[in-house]
Design a protein around this motif. Sequence first.
Motif, PDB file in Angstrom:
ATOM      1  N   TYR A  98       0.726 -92.108   8.866  1.00 59.42           N
ATOM      2  CA  TYR A  98       2.141 -91.745   8.763  1.00 59.42           C
ATOM      3  C   TYR A  98       2.372 -90.232   8.720  1.00 59.42           C
ATOM      4  O   TYR A  98       3.232 -89.718   9.426  1.00 59.42           O
ATOM      5  CB  TYR A  98       2.779 -92.404   7.543  1.00 59.42           C
ATOM      6  CG  TYR A  98       3.065 -93.871   7.726  1.00 59.42           C
ATOM      7  CD1 TYR A  98       3.664 -94.345   8.892  1.00 59.42           C
ATOM      8  CD2 TYR A  98       2.741 -94.791   6.731  1.00 59.42           C
ATOM      9  CE1 TYR A  98       3.916 -95.698   9.065  1.00 59.42           C
ATOM     10  CE2 TYR A  98       3.002 -96.143   6.898  1.00 59.42           C
ATOM     11  CZ  TYR A  98       3.588 -96.601   8.056  1.00 59.42           C
ATOM     12  OH  TYR A  98       3.838 -97.919   8.225  1.00 59.42           O
ATOM     13  N   LEU A 112       9.052 -94.952   5.815  1.00 59.40           N
ATOM     14  CA  LEU A 112       8.925 -93.940   6.851  1.00 59.40           C
ATOM     15  C   LEU A 112      10.211 -93.140   7.029  1.00 59.40           C
ATOM     16  O   LEU A 112      10.198 -91.919   7.118  1.00 59.40           O
ATOM     17  CB  LEU A 112       8.531 -94.629   8.168  1.00 59.40           C
ATOM     18  CG  LEU A 112       7.990 -93.737   9.273  1.00 59.40           C
ATOM     19  CD1 LEU A 112       6.778 -92.970   8.788  1.00 59.40           C
ATOM     20  CD2 LEU A 112       7.651 -94.567  10.494  1.00 59.40           C
ATOM     21  N   ILE A 139      10.607 -89.094   6.567  1.00 60.73           N
ATOM     22  CA  ILE A 139      11.034 -88.158   7.617  1.00 60.73           C
ATOM     23  C   ILE A 139      12.232 -87.359   7.143  1.00 60.73           C
ATOM     24  O   ILE A 139      12.297 -86.136   7.284  1.00 60.73           O
ATOM     25  CB  ILE A 139      11.375 -88.917   8.916  1.00 60.73           C
ATOM     26  CG1 ILE A 139      10.108 -89.537   9.500  1.00 60.73           C
ATOM     27  CG2 ILE A 139      12.032 -87.992   9.934  1.00 60.73           C
ATOM     28  CD1 ILE A 139      10.336 -90.325  10.759  1.00 60.73           C
ATOM     29  N   ILE A 185       4.706 -88.385  11.453  1.00 56.87           N
ATOM     30  CA  ILE A 185       5.879 -87.596  11.083  1.00 56.87           C
ATOM     31  C   ILE A 185       5.716 -86.163  11.571  1.00 56.87           C
ATOM     32  O   ILE A 185       6.634 -85.567  12.140  1.00 56.87           O
ATOM     33  CB  ILE A 185       6.076 -87.633   9.553  1.00 56.87           C
ATOM     34  CG1 ILE A 185       6.464 -89.041   9.142  1.00 56.87           C
ATOM     35  CG2 ILE A 185       7.128 -86.620   9.120  1.00 56.87           C
ATOM     36  CD1 ILE A 185       6.453 -89.274   7.658  1.00 56.87           C
ATOM     37  N   SER A 186       4.513 -85.658  11.371  1.00 57.52           N
ATOM     38  CA  SER A 186       4.245 -84.290  11.798  1.00 57.52           C
ATOM     39  C   SER A 186       4.489 -84.110  13.288  1.00 57.52           C
ATOM     40  O   SER A 186       5.108 -83.140  13.717  1.00 57.52           O
ATOM     41  CB  SER A 186       2.804 -83.930  11.418  1.00 57.52           C
ATOM     42  OG  SER A 186       2.290 -82.952  12.263  1.00 57.52           O
TER      43      SER A 186
END
Lengths: 244, 398, 349
Positions: free
Chosen positions: C197, C114, C118, C201-202
């Motif tokens: 995910y 993750l 990002i 993140i968005s």
Amino acid sequence: MRAEGAVAGEFILDIQAMTKRFGGVTAVNNCSIRVPRNIVAGLIGPNGSGKTTLFNLLTGLLRSDGGDYFYKGEPMVGLTPHEIFNRGISRTFQIIRVFREMTALENLVAVSRDGDLGGVRRRALELLDFVTLLRLKDEYAGNLSYGQQKLLEFVRALMSDPEVLLLDEPAAGVNRTLLNTLLDRIRQLRGQGKSILIVEHDMKVVMNHCEKIFVLDYGELIAEGLPEEIQRNEQVIEAYFGHK
Amino acid sequence: MKNLKGFMTAAAVAAAMLAFPAGAWAAQEVVVGGAISLTGRYSEPAGRLKDGRTLWVEEVNARGGLLGRKVRLVLRDDRSDPSTAVKLYERLLTQEKVDLCVAPYSSPITEATASITERYKCPIVADGAATRSIWGKGRKYIFGLVGPSDDYLRGAVEIAAKKGYKRIAIVNEDSLFSKAAANGAAMYAKKHGLQVVLKEEYPRTQTDFRPLLLKVKALNADALLGGSYFVDAAAITRQLKELNINLKIWAATVGPGLPRFTKDLGPLAEYVLGSTQWEPVPALGYPGIKEFIAKYAKRFGEKPNYHASQGYAAMLILEEAVKKAGKLDREALREQLTKLDMMTHYGRYKVGPDGFNSGKGLLLFQILKGERRLVWPEESQEVAPVVPLPAWDKRPTM
Amino acid sequence: MAERTPGWVYAVYLALALAGAGLPLALAWEGFVGWLAQARSMTSLAVTLQVLASGILQGGLYAVIAMGLTMIFGVMRIINVAHGEFLMVGAYMAFVFFMMLLPEELHSLFTSNLGMAILGVGVFLLICLPLMFLFGMGVQRLLLNPVVGGPELTPLLITFGLSLILINTFISVFSSDFRAIPYMSGALVVGNLALGYPQVISVAVSAAVTGGVFGFLKFSRLGKAVRATAQNADVAMVCGVNVERIYLYTFGFGTALAATGGVLISIQLAFSPEIGGIYILRSFAIIILGGRGNYLGALAGGILLGVIEGFISFFVSQGSQLQELAAYTLLVFMLLVRPQGLLGGIADE
């Protein structure tokens, strides 16, 4: 090209034969006005005589259809509004135009151009204090009373420390107390060497506070002089009461 | 945005017209023309169809052409849009005057262009359309090749029934083929006494299936069956993982059967079940299947999928009909295509009175270790299906 | 507008908007009873939470996109029809970066964990946004500056033409095929809640960008000048604000916000040169919902639309087909009932 008479710095504004037409209507007609340095001057005339149009020409909001205009001897025609402002000419509006959805303090900070944010903030607070609005600095401008908005607009015009201040009907709709504050501050600015040109309908204000008066009718300058001269001027009386 | 689409359609057609002046074909050539979705939503399967046809053209020219004349294949891009395709066929038949026609890809586009080919009496072998209703309108110049859309998901339903999975969710694109596949699935599910807990359509432009999949999850579906093409099938597969939805069966039409599905999705494609008309499995026992697989793999660097196989088969059938007729006359051709009974690497071609190739059946595969392996029907089975699908967190990490 | 509206008024409007959009749509399909039965069979707290969470994640993305549109409208009074295409360009920039410029060995960088994912998006935004900012400034300087302040139809037609040019250019360069970036898949699983995910993140990036925009407008002097210009360009002008430059920056910012949306879409969904239309429609609905030129309104409207769409497609039978209808319905409903939007906007001046 330099304007004669500006050499000695006698005139701060030298308007030469400016003209503005809207379609078939000539709002400002071949109008020449010389505003001496360090003065409180009045610009009067019946409704529709071209006073506000002249302010719009001087601040670059409108493009003139002819004529020239010099500030401290520098030609100003063709400059954009913010350039004119940056040279030192600032104004208020007939109908209040504060930024209603910003706080009083933000109204002042938004229009600043120079220096560090701390300095700008300090100046803004000083100016709010100058017109007794300091305690309302975080209030939304839209929530202020009419008179308070006028004062806010007045100090917003002072943020850049201009040499020339054009005030469009500062007295209209303002109660006595606030009006006195305003007039008092105008006197103080005069004392600091600034030149103030006021468009005003309240003749008491004009006659009591202006050192020199210019009279417009149908976009033309029909008279200029001391208050008492203007009061006696036949042409002026006719312009106000004579026709129609 | 409708006007915008119209504008672009017009622009595409205009561009095509400028690029190819009318009637410029060399007189000695046989020009075979059609529209196909070189780009857009249907470009993956349509591209394979085109590859299959291309292979035939190269071969037929190598062996002396059709009726002794060289064959030229003219395929115009309809951008996956039926109205563009209609205009392109109109143009090909009236102004460019092609000798023979090939079909577009997908049922909705074939349905739209069938009226044009019908009007100009140009027989086509519809190698990209599986929906029976196209043949239910008394048309005389369109001939079926592939098995019916209603049967695409039949295998998945039967596997679910056999395993005792009761709750079936069916989703589909709202277009001709996908609807028919979904309705067929529902019909077979009912026949096997399974419960259809969800049957829902999504628009052709859909890329986000997450809310729909949440519904599938909330309804506790055992199996999800998709009447899909490529873009949607790929997106659903990705989003199933994203939402951590574990199904016992996830089977889809068209998408998983394309080489790009495994290439793009990698490990996500594992265990997905897919419907197929044909697979490159010599054990299917059709004449020439081994040779076709080898030739195609040599030419395009990958094994043919069923669309490629169909494209090639349709051309073989057209070639045979032309040979039998001995001329390019369209009526003679139509007569031959009506009575022809032919075995190819793809299976048997023999149309019924309506023009549909009714003998053709469907197969089901599962993607295992990156390969499509036939799992249904039992007589064609390569391996037993791996169901229930392993849960996402039970799969080896990528 | 200057008085603060009490909170319960918003609650009433919210309820009205929800009812206005949701009920007619629900009634339209298969009958109310069937709908209720299905809804009841699916509803549980966990499920409702999941749908709500997904809606908010989606809405966060909508908000960033709509914020760009509302900024351009608020400051310049231009309805930027090409906003959706700016978004599409952003998505393709991500595509070119990931699929063509980034060596394939480095692709795993964005799928491994993750944090890296990002970081990857962050790095990419740092490359993409300045470019799109410049692109936006170029559009403003060359195409819109000559007509700003004129009749509202002219810039609208110019941006419409620009959107067609962009769509067709991208079709000819990239074809109308759908593209997807093999970005990190998988989900953050919290109890019964699964949050993909890419969407997490968005929304994180959306929140950061939204915070940045609010901070910029609230605290920076340029931001104040932007707000001043939005409230009254003439006054700002004679108060020393270089309004032309503000327009330039504003269009740059708006474009960059659209492109941010595009990048965030590219990591979660497939896209083609024609996707702009989907998002411009929603953005219009959102800024009407929240109030034209109102940033907080865009944020609230975006999240509200995300949630409404989520609930409609979840609880209403054939809901996927009705999502777009929901946006249209909301748009028309708001224009009729409260044209200035939930939180007020330029329309009430």
